[in-house]
Design a protein around this motif. Structure first.
Motif, PDB file in Angstrom:
ATOM      1  N   PRO A 159       0.820  -1.219   0.000  1.00 44.32           N
ATOM      2  CA  PRO A 159       0.000   0.000   0.000  1.00 44.32           C
ATOM      3  C   PRO A 159       0.856   1.273   0.000  1.00 44.32           C
ATOM      4  O   PRO A 159       0.484   2.264  -0.639  1.00 44.32           O
ATOM      5  N   VAL A 160       1.981   1.254   0.716  1.00 43.36           N
ATOM      6  CA  VAL A 160       2.864   2.431   0.751  1.00 43.36           C
ATOM      7  C   VAL A 160       3.458   2.685  -0.626  1.00 43.36           C
ATOM      8  O   VAL A 160       3.520   3.827  -1.099  1.00 43.36           O
ATOM      9  N   LEU A 161       3.894   1.604  -1.289  1.00 42.65           N
ATOM     10  CA  LEU A 161       4.471   1.734  -2.627  1.00 42.65           C
ATOM     11  C   LEU A 161       3.439   2.300  -3.606  1.00 42.65           C
ATOM     12  O   LEU A 161       3.764   3.178  -4.423  1.00 42.65           O
ATOM     13  N   LYS A 162       2.205   1.824  -3.533  1.00 40.62           N
ATOM     14  CA  LYS A 162       1.158   2.315  -4.423  1.00 40.62           C
ATOM     15  C   LYS A 162       0.899   3.798  -4.185  1.00 40.62           C
ATOM     16  O   LYS A 162       0.691   4.569  -5.135  1.00 40.62           O
ATOM     17  N   LEU A 163       0.917   4.200  -2.927  1.00 40.45           N
ATOM     18  CA  LEU A 163       0.682   5.604  -2.592  1.00 40.45           C
ATOM     19  C   LEU A 163       1.810   6.487  -3.137  1.00 40.45           C
ATOM     20  O   LEU A 163       1.553   7.530  -3.746  1.00 40.45           O
ATOM     21  N   LEU A 164       3.060   6.058  -2.937  1.00 40.82           N
ATOM     22  CA  LEU A 164       4.196   6.840  -3.426  1.00 40.82           C
ATOM     23  C   LEU A 164       4.189   6.921  -4.955  1.00 40.82           C
ATOM     24  O   LEU A 164       4.469   7.968  -5.536  1.00 40.82           O
ATOM     25  N   GLN A 165       3.862   5.798  -5.594  1.00 44.02           N
ATOM     26  CA  GLN A 165       3.824   5.781  -7.061  1.00 44.02           C
ATOM     27  C   GLN A 165       2.698   6.670  -7.588  1.00 44.02           C
ATOM     28  O   GLN A 165       2.808   7.249  -8.674  1.00 44.02           O
ATOM     29  N   SER A 166       1.626   6.792  -6.820  1.00 45.70           N
ATOM     30  CA  SER A 166       0.493   7.617  -7.258  1.00 45.70           C
ATOM     31  C   SER A 166       0.842   9.104  -7.289  1.00 45.70           C
ATOM     32  O   SER A 166       0.164   9.889  -7.955  1.00 45.70           O
ATOM     33  N   VAL A 167       1.888   9.491  -6.546  1.00 44.96           N
ATOM     34  CA  VAL A 167       2.294  10.899  -6.545  1.00 44.96           C
ATOM     35  C   VAL A 167       3.554  11.119  -7.375  1.00 44.96           C
ATOM     36  O   VAL A 167       4.172  12.184  -7.294  1.00 44.96           O
ATOM     37  N   GLY A 168       3.923  10.100  -8.171  1.00 44.96           N
ATOM     38  CA  GLY A 168       4.990  10.302  -9.125  1.00 44.96           C
ATOM     39  C   GLY A 168       6.281   9.555  -8.910  1.00 44.96           C
ATOM     40  O   GLY A 168       7.189   9.631  -9.747  1.00 44.96           O
ATOM     41  N   TYR A 169       6.411   8.835  -7.818  1.00 45.47           N
ATOM     42  CA  TYR A 169       7.646   8.072  -7.580  1.00 45.47           C
ATOM     43  C   TYR A 169       7.758   6.927  -8.590  1.00 45.47           C
ATOM     44  O   TYR A 169       6.750   6.325  -8.977  1.00 45.47           O
ATOM     45  N   LYS A 170       8.997   6.637  -9.015  1.00 45.16           N
ATOM     46  CA  LYS A 170       9.243   5.569  -9.980  1.00 45.16           C
ATOM     47  C   LYS A 170      10.260   4.577  -9.436  1.00 45.16           C
ATOM     48  O   LYS A 170      11.315   4.977  -8.935  1.00 45.16           O
TER      49      LYS A 170
END
Length: 279
Positions: A159-170
């Motif tokens: 869930p943390v990874l999905k949240l970070l990716q949703s704001v632009g993290y790659k």
């Protein structure tokens, strides 16, 4: 721990490196003399290798030979008396045999799983012919058992990874993870896997790929102590002055979540009676 001075641009997105906790790094089998067909297979956590797919009928699977033998004897007795069999008991015997064979297969599978994951008595070396290593990157810390039916019960940082990716993290650019073999002590992680040396390289890579932006170390549970060990490793490896300079340059913040900085009483229970880890 926060870096003095911080980054030159406080609004710039800061790269993140995740260090997971105890039993939170997925493990895979790279080599197996026990069963070569298991090579490339996820070992931790593999619910199907542990027989979790049959939990709903766990008691039924434990049909033993005595029960089957008694049913076969009853079947023969009826045959001898009535001279025929309507097939009901025969089908029941067959069903019991099938269930028992399934149970034996599961026992064998679980035994292989144990042989792969357990260490020798020195608690350092693996069984001869077995090589188990952590799955690298974020794929090793998202879900212990990926899948539509198992993600909800085995999520780690998913869930943390999905949240970070949703704001632009790659992944691999400004977001990465440093899974490790949680079965062995930190000193062995370095001597066997060069874990801390490689983690330093990962931090440097995140730093340079993010326009020289210091990295946030996000860790959980025993991963917090692993990160602490990493900081001390840097100081010892590079020397106190150069090591501190490296930390100040590359690390923006140390973010421990659920850190056992004063110990973990749960360890006592695990040593005395074991721990199912919520499974």
């Amino acid at each position: 721990m926060t870096k003095q001075g911080g980054s030159s641009n406080p609004r710039q997105r800061k790269p993140v490196l995740i260090i997971p906790g105890f039993m939170s790094s997925a493990l895979t089998i790279e080599k197996s003399s026990i069963d070569p067909t298991w090579e490339g297979k996820r070992l931790w956590l593999n619910l199907f290798s542990l027989g979790f797919h049959s939990l709903q009928i766990g008691g039924v699977l434990r049909k033993n030979e005595d029960q089957i033998r008694k049913m076969e004897e009853a079947n023969k007795m009826i045959d001898s008396k009535v001279g025929r069999n309507n097939g009901t008991l025969g089908a029941s015997v067959k069903s019991s045999r099938d269930l028992h064979l399934e149970y034996l297969k599961q026992v064998e599978c679980k035994s292989k799983w144990v042989e792969h994951i357990r260490l020798q008595p020195d608690m350092i070396h693996e069984n001869e012919g077995v090589v188990v290593r952590p799955i690298p990157g974020t794929a090793g810390v998202d879900y212990l058992t990926p899948g539509a039916l198992t993600e909800n019960m085995s999520y780690v940082f998913g869930p943390v990874l999905k949240l970070l990716q949703s704001v632009g993290y790659k992944n691999g650019i400004d977001l990465d993870a440093a899974p490790y073999d949680w079965r062995i002590p930190p000193s062995e992680l370095q001597s066997r896997d060069q874990y801390f040396t490689n983690t330093m390289k990962t931090i440097e890579q995140l730093y340079y790929q993010s326009n020289d932006t210091p990295v946030v170390i996000l860790c959980h549970s025993m991963g917090c102590k692993t990160a602490h060990y990493l900081f001390n490793f840097v100081l010892k490896q590079l020397g106190a002055i150069s090591g501190q300079s490296w930390l100040n340059k590359h690390i923006d913040a140390y973010v421990p979540v659920g850190a056992p900085h004063v110990g973990a009483p749960k360890t006592i229970r695990a040593m005395m009676v074991g721990d199912k880890m919520g499974l």
